[in-house]
Motif scaffolding. Structure first.
Motif, short mmCIF file in Angstrom:
data_model
loop_
_atom_site.label_atom_id
_atom_site.label_comp_id
_atom_site.label_asym_id
_atom_site.label_seq_id
_atom_site.Cartn_x
_atom_site.Cartn_y
_atom_site.Cartn_z
N VAL A 358 0.64 -1.21 -0.14
CA VAL A 358 -0.06 -0.13 0.21
C VAL A 358 0.70 1.20 -0.05
CG1 VAL A 358 -1.80 -1.18 1.25
CG2 VAL A 358 -0.17 0.05 2.53
N ASN A 359 0.18 2.28 0.20
CA ASN A 359 0.95 3.63 -0.18
C ASN A 359 0.77 4.09 1.40
OD1 ASN A 359 -1.74 4.87 0.09
ND2 ASN A 359 -1.90 5.45 -2.05
N GLU A 360 1.27 5.52 1.58
CA GLU A 360 1.14 6.23 3.04
C GLU A 360 -0.07 6.13 3.57
OE1 GLU A 360 2.47 8.86 0.30
OE2 GLU A 360 3.62 6.91 0.11
N LYS A 361 -1.24 6.15 2.39
CA LYS A 361 -2.60 6.39 3.03
C LYS A 361 -3.28 5.16 3.10
CE LYS A 361 -3.39 10.60 0.24
NZ LYS A 361 -3.87 10.70 -1.27
N GLU A 363 -3.61 2.73 0.87
CA GLU A 363 -4.15 2.30 -0.28
C GLU A 363 -3.60 1.26 -0.98
OE1 GLU A 363 -6.37 6.70 -0.91
OE2 GLU A 363 -4.50 6.21 -1.78
N VAL A 365 -1.34 -0.47 -3.93
CA VAL A 365 -0.45 0.07 -4.97
C VAL A 365 -0.23 -1.08 -5.82
CG1 VAL A 365 1.34 1.20 -5.73
CG2 VAL A 365 0.25 1.87 -3.46
N LYS A 368 3.51 -2.80 -6.53
CA LYS A 368 4.42 -2.46 -5.59
C LYS A 368 5.09 -3.77 -5.20
CE LYS A 368 5.13 0.18 -1.33
NZ LYS A 368 4.70 0.83 -0.08
#
Ligand SMILES: [Zn+2]
Length: 591
Positions: A358-361, A363, A365, A368
């Motif tokens: 996931v990304n920093e939020k 969510e 990705v 990745k």
């Protein structure tokens, strides 16, 4: 007393260990007696786990390797003046158990102190007395994880609720004046501190609003050490040491090694921190390492290891490197494993992805995690990835197909870690992709307490489906995940895993025919999964994993013939000898 408690009590009351002969101080033999065996085991039932499933009577060992596997006569021919001879008296011998998944640093801490399954104040006080008896003054006592078995008693098949237990810290304040204690409930919803810890944290009991800490009262309106609120963990993280001293960790590790030896385990695959690897190296140098270690750092650190020249096969016969461990989803215990459909008991929850997905939020990705896999794979490292829910396993198999496409097909022995719930359409891909299913069969005995309540009957058909995994052509490898999660305890004892795989029952024998009994496997396959197949999983099957001439002499001698006993008897089977590299590292007291 149930089995797990019994095992723990046995450990705490009557542990007997041999004075270990340091491995590197082996006496030099004169050239004239070089040809003799160091150790001969005869009059046994030796289940070799070789490709023909051969049985033998005896083995002869020299310089840490088998030189004879066969008849009593053939082995005894290797007898010399200094040879140690052991009459097995008909006992059962197999290749040393190789546990595919342990967290040794946590297990070592857990062995020192835990109250997961404690349900009375008396037991709690006794456990505290034990731990302070072993520690020098001033040491912190942390962890605890009380309440983990409140809702589903150990060994139950679900539905058994018992009264909630919470430790009363006022009962131990007097005996722990010199031992600050900061412990937690298994789900981190509540904490408890003794007076020494409150003092160390400078907590002012007359000012409850301070520091975002709520003081809880028991049913009689007294404060008994229980705390809640955002500030608690933060506050204590500033006073309680983040890590134990090296000295304490070395001692914890030695206790853990003794526990491992006591259960006949000769190899473990560990996922602890670098400090633990360092401790293994130190013990190895001093001739005190009594288990072979396969060590797996995190996948996100692939570059550091690749740049350091680490590849599949790096290390030596004692400490093996070259594999990395990644995670893509959560766990069943906290309903965070990732599923295609929501949890049956929690319709808004499908579980979650781990940070590398996931990304920093938070969510998802696309690509990745696959990126990490492609890079680490290109660098010649072995990939091993945790996936529990059906969607997590599905996605990981997609990534593996992509890996074949982009980096080309090769003998990767990709380890699908846990492989707990597989969607029906995915089983055939397990075999097609040549994966190693790194499973821990005791999870099933423990998790069936609540599995169907959480994911329903249909999805449960693909849970811990060992026979289907094996039938797909994938390699089945066994271990424990010792010491477990904060919600479940998974002991190092291989008998629990073998029992779970062949019965699919709880330790209390429920349900009568086994949970989804079609997925039971044979004891022969179960032993193979715990020995040869785990050696295969680390690319080491040519040097260990079966009792064959030239292989490393790692052996477990057991009190019952595993191939003959009724499955229930597996739980009563005891280890008589554990032999690593031709040396006895554990011997049962009364022989
Ligand atoms: Zn684990």
């Amino acid at each position: 007393m149930n089995r797990l408690k019994q095992l723990r009590t046995i450990f705490l009351t009557c542990v007997t260990f041999l004075t270990l002969v340091p491995f590197n101080s082996q006496q030099a033999q004169s050239p004239s007696d070089r040809k003799f065996a160091d150790l001969i085991l005869h009059n046994g039932v030796v289940w070799t786990v070789d490709s023909k499933n051969s049985l033998a009577q005896a083995v002869a060992i020299r310089d840490g390797k088998f030189i004879v596997v066969g008849s009593n006569e053939a082995a005894l021919k290797q007898r010399g003046p200094k040879t140690q001879i052991i009459d097995l008296q008909g006992n059962f011998v197999t290749s040393g158990f190789n546990d595919n998944h342990v967290h040794l640093a946590s297990a070592a801490q857990f062995l020192e102190f835990n109250i997961m399954a404690v349900s009375t104040q008396e037991e709690f006080v006794a456990r505290v007395k034990e731990v302070i008896g072993r520690l020098p003054k001033g040491e912190w006592i942390v962890g605890g994880f009380w309440g983990a078995y409140d809702e589903w008693a150990e060994g139950s098949a679900g539905g058994q609720r018992r009264e909630h237990f919470a430790p009363d810290m006022t009962l131990i304040d007097k005996i722990t004046i010199d031992y600050p204690m900061f412990i937690r409930k298994f789900d981190n919803s509540q904490f408890a501190a003794n007076q020494a810890a409150l003092r160390a944290a400078n907590i002012d009991l007359s000012n409850p609003q301070a520091a975002d800490v709520e003081f809880l009262k028991d049913s009689q309106g007294r404060f008994n050490g229980h705390l809640r609120g955002k500030g608690v963990a933060r506050l204590f993280s500033t006073v309680a040491p983040r890590n134990f001293s090296r000295e304490r960790r070395v001692q914890q590790t030695k206790n853990a090694l003794a526990e491992i030896a006591r259960f006949g385990v000769t190899n473990v695959s560990d996922m602890s921190d670098d400090a633990q690897l360092d401790i293994y190296r130190e013990l190895h140098r001093n001739g005190e390492l009594t288990v072979r270690v396969h060590f797996r750092p995190g996948l996100d650190r692939w570059k550091e290891f690749a740049d350091g020249g680490i590849r599949v096969g790096s290390g030596d016969e004692w400490i093996r490197l070259g594999a990395l461990k990644g995670h893509i989803d959560g766990i069943m215990g906290t309903s965070s494993a990732r599923f295609f459909q929501p949890y049956s008991h929690d319709p808004n929850n499908r579980g979650r992805w781990r940070p590398l997905m996931v990304n920093e939020k938070g969510e998802f990705v696309e690509g990745k995690f696959l990126g990490y896999m492609l890079d680490a794979d290109r660098a010649g490292l072995q990939l091993t990835v945790h996936a529990i829910g059906d969607e997590a396993n599905h996605l990981l198999l997609n990534y593996l197909q992509e890996l074949n496409k982009q980096n080309g097909k090769r003998d990767r022995r990709f380890r699908l870690v846990h492989a707990q719930v597989i969607a029906p359409q995915d089983f055939k891909r397990l075999g097609q992709l040549g994966i190693v299913a790194e499973v821990q069969p005791f999870h099933l005995s423990d998790d069936m307490r609540w599995m169907e309540e959480r994911i329903g009957h249909e999805r449960s058909k693909g849970a811990y489906a060992f026979r289907s995994i094996q039938a797909s052509g994938a390699i089945l490898s066994f271990g424990t995940d010792w010491p477990g999660t904060s919600a479940s305890e998974y002991p190092i004892n291989p008998m629990l895993g073998l029992y779970a795989a062949v019965t699919r029952q709880t330790t209390n024998g429920k349900p009568e025919l086994g949970w989804f009994p079609d997925e039971r496997i044979s004891i022969e396959d179960a032993i193979r999964a715990y020995t040869y197949n785990t050696a295969y999983a680390s690319f080491e099957e040519k040097i260990k994993g079966s009792i064959e001439v030239e292989k490393l002499a790692d052996v477990t001698v057991l009190s019952r013939n595993l191939l003959r006993v009724a499955p229930r008897e597996l739980l009563k089977t005891e280890v008589i000898y554990t032999i690593v590299n031709g040396k006895i590292v554990y011997r049962r007291r009364e022989l």
